[in-house]
Each structure stands twice: as C-alpha cells, then as structure tokens.
Design a protein around this motif. Sequence first.
Motif, PDB file in Angstrom:
ATOM      1  N   ARG A 108      55.371   4.770  85.970  1.00  0.00           N
ATOM      2  CA  ARG A 108      55.061   6.192  86.116  1.00  0.00           C
ATOM      3  C   ARG A 108      54.287   6.512  87.387  1.00  0.00           C
ATOM      4  O   ARG A 108      53.905   7.624  87.622  1.00  0.00           O
ATOM      5  CB  ARG A 108      54.255   6.705  84.913  1.00  0.00           C
ATOM      6  CG  ARG A 108      55.142   7.205  83.812  1.00  0.00           C
ATOM      7  CD  ARG A 108      55.488   8.624  84.057  1.00  0.00           C
ATOM      8  NE  ARG A 108      56.512   9.069  83.126  1.00  0.00           N
ATOM      9  CZ  ARG A 108      57.253  10.153  83.351  1.00  0.00           C
ATOM     10  NH1 ARG A 108      57.090  10.867  84.410  1.00  0.00           N
ATOM     11  NH2 ARG A 108      58.172  10.498  82.478  1.00  0.00           N
ATOM     12  N   VAL A 109      53.980   5.503  88.164  1.00  0.00           N
ATOM     13  CA  VAL A 109      53.308   5.758  89.423  1.00  0.00           C
ATOM     14  C   VAL A 109      54.379   5.722  90.500  1.00  0.00           C
ATOM     15  O   VAL A 109      55.401   5.076  90.330  1.00  0.00           O
ATOM     16  CB  VAL A 109      52.239   4.672  89.682  1.00  0.00           C
ATOM     17  CG1 VAL A 109      51.625   4.835  91.055  1.00  0.00           C
ATOM     18  CG2 VAL A 109      51.169   4.737  88.615  1.00  0.00           C
ATOM     19  N   GLU A 110      54.178   6.430  91.584  1.00  0.00           N
ATOM     20  CA  GLU A 110      55.160   6.401  92.653  1.00  0.00           C
ATOM     21  C   GLU A 110      55.146   5.022  93.274  1.00  0.00           C
ATOM     22  O   GLU A 110      54.542   4.783  94.319  1.00  0.00           O
ATOM     23  CB  GLU A 110      54.864   7.485  93.679  1.00  0.00           C
ATOM     24  CG  GLU A 110      55.379   8.835  93.227  1.00  0.00           C
ATOM     25  CD  GLU A 110      55.215   9.877  94.306  1.00  0.00           C
ATOM     26  OE1 GLU A 110      55.848   9.719  95.363  1.00  0.00           O
ATOM     27  OE2 GLU A 110      54.455  10.808  94.085  1.00  0.00           O
ATOM     28  N   ALA A 111      55.800   4.122  92.592  1.00  0.00           N
ATOM     29  CA  ALA A 111      55.762   2.725  92.978  1.00  0.00           C
ATOM     30  C   ALA A 111      56.658   2.471  94.180  1.00  0.00           C
ATOM     31  O   ALA A 111      57.508   3.278  94.528  1.00  0.00           O
ATOM     32  CB  ALA A 111      56.225   1.875  91.802  1.00  0.00           C
TER      33      ALA A 111
END
Lengths: 162, 103
Positions: free
Chosen positions: A31-34
């Motif tokens: 859910r993180v802008e990985a």
Amino acid sequence: MTDQRRRGFLKGMLGVGVAGFALGAGMVPLRVEAAAAPDASDWPQKAFNTPGVDETIAELYGMEASESDQITMDLPTIAQNGAVVPVTVETTLPNVTSIALLVAKNPNALAAYFDISEGALPFVSNRLKMAETTDVVSVVISDGKAYKATQNVKVTVGGCGG
Amino acid sequence: MASSIRVRAVQNGDVTSLKALVRHPMDSGFVKDSEGNVIPAHFIKVLSISHKGKDVVVANWGPAVSKDPFLECRFKGAKKGDELTISWIDNKGESDTTTATIA
C-alpha cells in the motif's frame, strides 16, 4: 461493503505465508508507493481520450486494422448489466505483441489494452463497462500489423449508473 | 493490511493460467452521486504481472474497465512454485503490489 472488506481480509490472511515472506525479505510494506509500482508515465492519455474506434486505433497504434477471422471473441450477445460485461479475446495469429479492447459507443472508445510479452499466450479476459447496445472491437497486433474483430452486445441496463 | 489484489495462478502443462481480481472503485468520472455531484475519475491505469523480474503481461486500463476489475491471462515459461509479482497504479498515484506462487 464492510462484509466485503472482511471477506477480503480473511482471504488475505490465507495468503499470510506469502505476505510474511515479503515482509521477511525486507520489502517495503504493501500500500505504499513502493519501488515495485508499475510505471504509469507511458500510459497513453490521448488514446484513452479519443472517441471513435478507427480514430483510437490510429492514435494508439498509428495504423489501420484489417478484419481478421483468426480472432475469437467471447462475450455475451445480450448483457443484462452493462456495468460488468465479461470479454475474452483469443487469437491464432502469430507473434502477438498487443491486444486492445474498444467499446464503440462509450464516450472514449478505448477500454483497455495489453502488452503481451514473448512468453505470454495471446489470450486475455477482462470485464468492461458499456453504456448502451454497442459493438465491441478487439484489435490484435501480430507481426507488427493490426487486425480487428467486432461483435455486438445488446445492453439492457446501461453501465453508467454505477 | 490485506492486499487489494487476489490472485490465483495455476500451472497446466507448460502453460500458466493466472486470474487476478483487484478491489478498486474504477470510477469513470461520468457518474454522478445521489446529490448530482460528479464522482471524480479514479481508476487503475496500469497493472503488471511479472515473473522473475520480467513483465509477462501489462494491462493498460481506462475508466471503462468494470469496478473491482478482473483479469485472466495465460503464459508459458514459468513452472509450479515460481513466484509472480502483480502490481497496479491508479490515476491518483495509489498503488499496491502482491506476490503469488504458481500452484
């Protein structure tokens, strides 16, 4: 909605082994802008904003598509719900690099297109929205040439009501 | 947090068949809510399926793809137990990634 979330969560828990591996491997949390996020900068804004089938094919691929009977489209002839119309495209054409799905009467014709790598089979299945009874056109790029097939879908309830 | 992506990948001979279901509103920007306000467009732009760091199938989606999008595709070159990475990014820059093992 809540129920659906819960179901999703429970199913997610089943995949905890995989998730655990991902976390254990020191990957960034979900859910993180990985770094693994796909690159949307190549997304063809213009092609997705073009009305009309032929115009869209020209914008997306820069060529005209010729009719082909080697493209098999599997979709309902009558769709009771235009918001969810399953569309499957398969072809026997060789060296396919791209498959596009267009809905002729939608405000913007292009619904989706797929980059098909060398190892992938020319088969995609997707669900599309359509506002009214319309032609659905699939375009296949084979050996650098564009081919298309068309099938009509009768929509009894439009897909724009959400 | 549970992933927004549910994936099932099955090996059948030398062909891997993958089904992915993503939980996403896929708002087209044409729909109005009950008060008549336009719901702004919010849809997945790119969903990629990669195997060993190589993209197998990349789906470029527009707002005409249904809510909670479903994708099925098939490819060769993978084997049972291999790991696939499925990730998406939407027009608001949100993204999600998950991995799946071929069964």
